[in-house]
Write a protein that holds these residues in place. Structure first.
Motif, PDB file in Angstrom:
ATOM      1  N   GLU A 325       0.803  -1.215   0.000  1.00 39.30           N
ATOM      2  CA  GLU A 325       0.000   0.000   0.000  1.00 39.30           C
ATOM      3  C   GLU A 325       0.843   1.276   0.000  1.00 39.30           C
ATOM      4  N   ALA A 326       2.023   1.223   0.563  1.00 33.36           N
ATOM      5  CA  ALA A 326       2.908   2.389   0.630  1.00 33.36           C
ATOM      6  C   ALA A 326       4.346   1.954   0.351  1.00 33.36           C
ATOM      7  N   PRO A 327       4.617   1.404  -0.843  1.00 32.28           N
ATOM      8  CA  PRO A 327       5.955   0.854  -1.100  1.00 32.28           C
ATOM      9  C   PRO A 327       7.065   1.903  -1.089  1.00 32.28           C
ATOM     10  N   GLU A 328       6.790   3.112  -1.580  1.00 34.21           N
ATOM     11  CA  GLU A 328       7.871   4.095  -1.635  1.00 34.21           C
ATOM     12  C   GLU A 328       8.279   4.559  -0.244  1.00 34.21           C
ATOM     13  N   GLU A 329       7.312   4.878   0.615  1.00 34.71           N
ATOM     14  CA  GLU A 329       7.659   5.291   1.980  1.00 34.71           C
ATOM     15  C   GLU A 329       8.402   4.177   2.711  1.00 34.71           C
ATOM     16  N   THR A 330       7.944   2.947   2.508  1.00 31.33           N
ATOM     17  CA  THR A 330       8.603   1.808   3.149  1.00 31.33           C
ATOM     18  C   THR A 330      10.019   1.646   2.615  1.00 31.33           C
ATOM     19  N   ALA A 331      10.191   1.733   1.306  1.00 35.55           N
ATOM     20  CA  ALA A 331      11.524   1.584   0.707  1.00 35.55           C
ATOM     21  C   ALA A 331      12.475   2.656   1.202  1.00 35.55           C
ATOM     22  N   ARG A 332      12.013   3.893   1.294  1.00 30.96           N
ATOM     23  CA  ARG A 332      12.905   4.968   1.735  1.00 30.96           C
ATOM     24  C   ARG A 332      13.332   4.788   3.191  1.00 30.96           C
ATOM     25  N   ALA A 333      12.425   4.272   4.016  1.00 36.07           N
ATOM     26  CA  ALA A 333      12.799   4.007   5.407  1.00 36.07           C
ATOM     27  C   ALA A 333      13.814   2.876   5.496  1.00 36.07           C
ATOM     28  N   VAL A 334      13.624   1.821   4.682  1.00 32.98           N
ATOM     29  CA  VAL A 334      14.590   0.713   4.669  1.00 32.98           C
ATOM     30  C   VAL A 334      15.954   1.213   4.196  1.00 32.98           C
ATOM     31  N   LEU A 335      15.972   1.940   3.093  1.00 30.73           N
ATOM     32  CA  LEU A 335      17.242   2.434   2.556  1.00 30.73           C
ATOM     33  C   LEU A 335      17.918   3.384   3.535  1.00 30.73           C
ATOM     34  N   GLY A 336      17.146   4.208   4.234  1.00 29.86           N
ATOM     35  CA  GLY A 336      17.739   5.089   5.233  1.00 29.86           C
ATOM     36  C   GLY A 336      18.444   4.306   6.324  1.00 29.86           C
ATOM     37  N   MET A 337      17.827   3.216   6.762  1.00 28.51           N
ATOM     38  CA  MET A 337      18.465   2.368   7.770  1.00 28.51           C
ATOM     39  C   MET A 337      19.745   1.742   7.235  1.00 28.51           C
ATOM     40  N   LEU A 338      19.710   1.234   6.001  1.00 26.07           N
ATOM     41  CA  LEU A 338      20.890   0.583   5.439  1.00 26.07           C
ATOM     42  C   LEU A 338      22.019   1.585   5.219  1.00 26.07           C
ATOM     43  N   GLU A 339      21.671   2.791   4.771  1.00 25.33           N
ATOM     44  CA  GLU A 339      22.693   3.818   4.572  1.00 25.33           C
ATOM     45  C   GLU A 339      23.363   4.192   5.882  1.00 25.33           C
ATOM     46  N   ASP A 340      22.571   4.377   6.928  1.00 24.21           N
ATOM     47  CA  ASP A 340      23.130   4.754   8.223  1.00 24.21           C
ATOM     48  C   ASP A 340      23.952   3.624   8.823  1.00 24.21           C
ATOM     49  N   ALA A 341      23.490   2.381   8.653  1.00 24.40           N
ATOM     50  CA  ALA A 341      24.248   1.239   9.179  1.00 24.40           C
ATOM     51  C   ALA A 341      25.599   1.135   8.494  1.00 24.40           C
ATOM     52  N   ALA A 342      25.640   1.381   7.177  1.00 25.46           N
ATOM     53  CA  ALA A 342      26.914   1.328   6.449  1.00 25.46           C
ATOM     54  C   ALA A 342      27.841   2.446   6.893  1.00 25.46           C
ATOM     55  N   ALA A 343      27.277   3.630   7.155  1.00 23.40           N
ATOM     56  CA  ALA A 343      28.099   4.764   7.575  1.00 23.40           C
ATOM     57  C   ALA A 343      28.669   4.574   8.972  1.00 23.40           C
ATOM     58  N   GLU A 344      27.939   3.841   9.813  1.00 29.83           N
ATOM     59  CA  GLU A 344      28.372   3.633  11.194  1.00 29.83           C
ATOM     60  C   GLU A 344      29.297   2.435  11.358  1.00 29.83           C
ATOM     61  N   ALA A 345      29.404   1.593  10.320  1.00 25.37           N
ATOM     62  CA  ALA A 345      30.261   0.402  10.429  1.00 25.37           C
ATOM     63  C   ALA A 345      31.714   0.815  10.540  1.00 25.37           C
ATOM     64  N   PRO A 346      32.487   0.221  11.454  1.00 26.26           N
ATOM     65  CA  PRO A 346      33.904   0.550  11.582  1.00 26.26           C
ATOM     66  C   PRO A 346      34.641   0.304  10.276  1.00 26.26           C
ATOM     67  N   ALA A 347      35.578   1.161   9.964  1.00 17.85           N
ATOM     68  CA  ALA A 347      36.353   1.019   8.727  1.00 17.85           C
ATOM     69  C   ALA A 347      37.064  -0.321   8.702  1.00 17.85           C
ATOM     70  N   GLY A 348      37.007  -0.976   7.546  1.00 20.54           N
ATOM     71  CA  GLY A 348      37.724  -2.235   7.373  1.00 20.54           C
ATOM     72  C   GLY A 348      36.966  -3.449   7.837  1.00 20.54           C
ATOM     73  N   THR A 349      35.738  -3.255   8.333  1.00 21.41           N
ATOM     74  CA  THR A 349      34.956  -4.411   8.766  1.00 21.41           C
ATOM     75  C   THR A 349      33.910  -4.735   7.732  1.00 21.41           C
ATOM     76  N   SER A 350      33.494  -5.995   7.696  1.00 21.34           N
ATOM     77  CA  SER A 350      32.441  -6.409   6.771  1.00 21.34           C
ATOM     78  C   SER A 350      31.112  -6.305   7.475  1.00 21.34           C
ATOM     79  N   ALA A 351      30.069  -6.649   6.762  1.00 23.55           N
ATOM     80  CA  ALA A 351      28.720  -6.610   7.345  1.00 23.55           C
ATOM     81  C   ALA A 351      28.463  -7.814   8.228  1.00 23.55           C
ATOM     82  N   ASP A 352      29.427  -8.740   8.298  1.00 21.65           N
ATOM     83  CA  ASP A 352      29.194  -9.961   9.068  1.00 21.65           C
ATOM     84  C   ASP A 352      29.025  -9.656  10.542  1.00 21.65           C
ATOM     85  N   THR A 353      28.140 -10.356  11.173  1.00 22.07           N
ATOM     86  CA  THR A 353      27.981 -10.249  12.609  1.00 22.07           C
ATOM     87  C   THR A 353      28.819 -11.318  13.284  1.00 22.07           C
TER      88      THR A 353
END
Length: 361
Positions: A325-353
């Protein structure tokens, strides 16, 4: 798709031992057009333990040099992989996608023995996640972004809690969290599926409903404003329902999965979903429509407060299936989270937990 609805985030006071959630940040990344709506993505059968599930794939559509990650989408009760067609198209600017039909739904046959427990769905999702992570390419071996709606939301939460090594982030769209009051939209008769012999009666009654009646009922129950659904999506939903009514197991899968969902609510202790939510350590986004008739929107701030560091997006005028029903708003919120998570990841580390693996089930 219809014009995007306005969004509003509500925040409720968190319990003293839980940090409050934060408002979801919408990404400003350019998104591909979805008008007219894209057709369903192609799919194929993927072997899993004791059988196979149907999985649709959405190709990556990012710009050269853009991140190329992976996402897995899990539908809700009575849904299918096609529920994610629009959202997967939008998120393809960053993620190539896989969307599965849970056993007994969409084009997936039931597992041998016909089990529709929540634990069985969790195992199927874990196996597909392992397959996605192992695929060759730039993101090979990395955790996968996991998105789930309704029953699929509960399943993906359990997967993220038990196998954090497989999950890069978690998006929960109106997840079917344990509650102990039946939603008014369900009615008291729904609880009868717990009684011996009654599921078979419910299956026979469902088998007599026409595809057109099923789609009309789904629209009224799941959408905040059914009039906003594009004609293309209505026609596709009726055609998909016709295909489903030809499957001998369709009604059984729906009724027995509902029974499995309700009985899962009785779990206490470490297996309880609310307790597992408080233990999550992956970036998490909680999305809810304030007109959700199936899962109480008042659970949204409670869940977002329970998950450490979670973000919350409550959409005005939207029902149970925000990704439809609201794919664009949902997509932008998801992408915002992924962008911020990538920016906060320590340099030289992978996405692995670094969290240890735990056996799913």
């Amino acid at each position: 798709m219809p014009e995007a609805s306005r969004t509003r985030t509500r925040r409720a006071p968190a319990p003293p031992t839980v940090a409050p959630s934060s408002t979801a940040r919408p990404s400003t990344a350019p998104l591909p057009p979805t008008d007219p709506p894209p057709p369903a993505w192609p799919g194929a059968q993927l072997p899993v333990r004791g059988g196979a599930v149907h999985v649709r794939t959405t190709p990556w559509a990012g710009r050269p040099g853009a991140p190329r990650e992976r996402a897995l989408y899990v539908h809700g009760l009575g849904g299918a992989s096609t529920n994610w067609t629009d959202l997967a198209a939008l998120l393809a600017v960053r993620c190539e996608g896989w969307a599965l039909d849970l056993p007994g739904f969409g084009r997936s046959s039931p597992t041998p023995g016909g089990s529709y427990s929540v634990g069985g769905h969790v195992r199927a999702v874990v196996e597909v996640l392992e397959h996605v992570r192992a695929q060759p390419g730039e993101a090979a071996g990395r955790p996968v972004h996991l998105l789930g709606n309704s029953l699929g939301g509960l399943v993906t939460l359990l997967v993220a809690a038990r196998r954090p090594d497989l999950v890069a982030s978690l998006t929960l769209v109106s997840p079917a969290m344990p509650v102990y009051r039946v939603p008014q939209a369900f009615g008291r008769a729904l609880l009868l599926v717990l009684l011996p012999g009654v599921p078979s009666l419910a299956e026979r009654r469902l088998a007599g409903v026409t595809p057109e009646q099923s789609v009309r009922g789904m629209l009224q129950m799941c959408f905040g404003d059914p009039a906003r659904v594009p004609r293309e999506r209505l026609d596709a939903a009726v055609e998909e329902m016709r295909e489903r009514t030809s499957q001998a197991w369709a009604s059984r899968a729906l009724v027995r999965s509902m029974r499995g969902l309700i009985t899962s609510y009785l779990r206490v202790g470490r297996a309880n979903a609310w307790r597992l939510a408080r233990a999550l350590r992956v970036p998490t986004l909680v999305v809810w429509g304030d007109r959700d008739r199936l899962v109480d929107p008042r659970l949204a701030p409670r869940l977002a407060a329970a998950v450490p560091g979670a973000r919350l997006l409550v959409l005005e005028g939207v029902g149970h299936v925000a990704m439809l029903e609201a794919p664009e708003e949902t997509a932008r919120a998801v992408l915002g989270m992924l962008e911020d998570a990538a920016a906060e990841a320590p340099a030289g580390t992978s996405a692995d937990t670094a969290a240890p693996e735990e056996r799913a089930g």
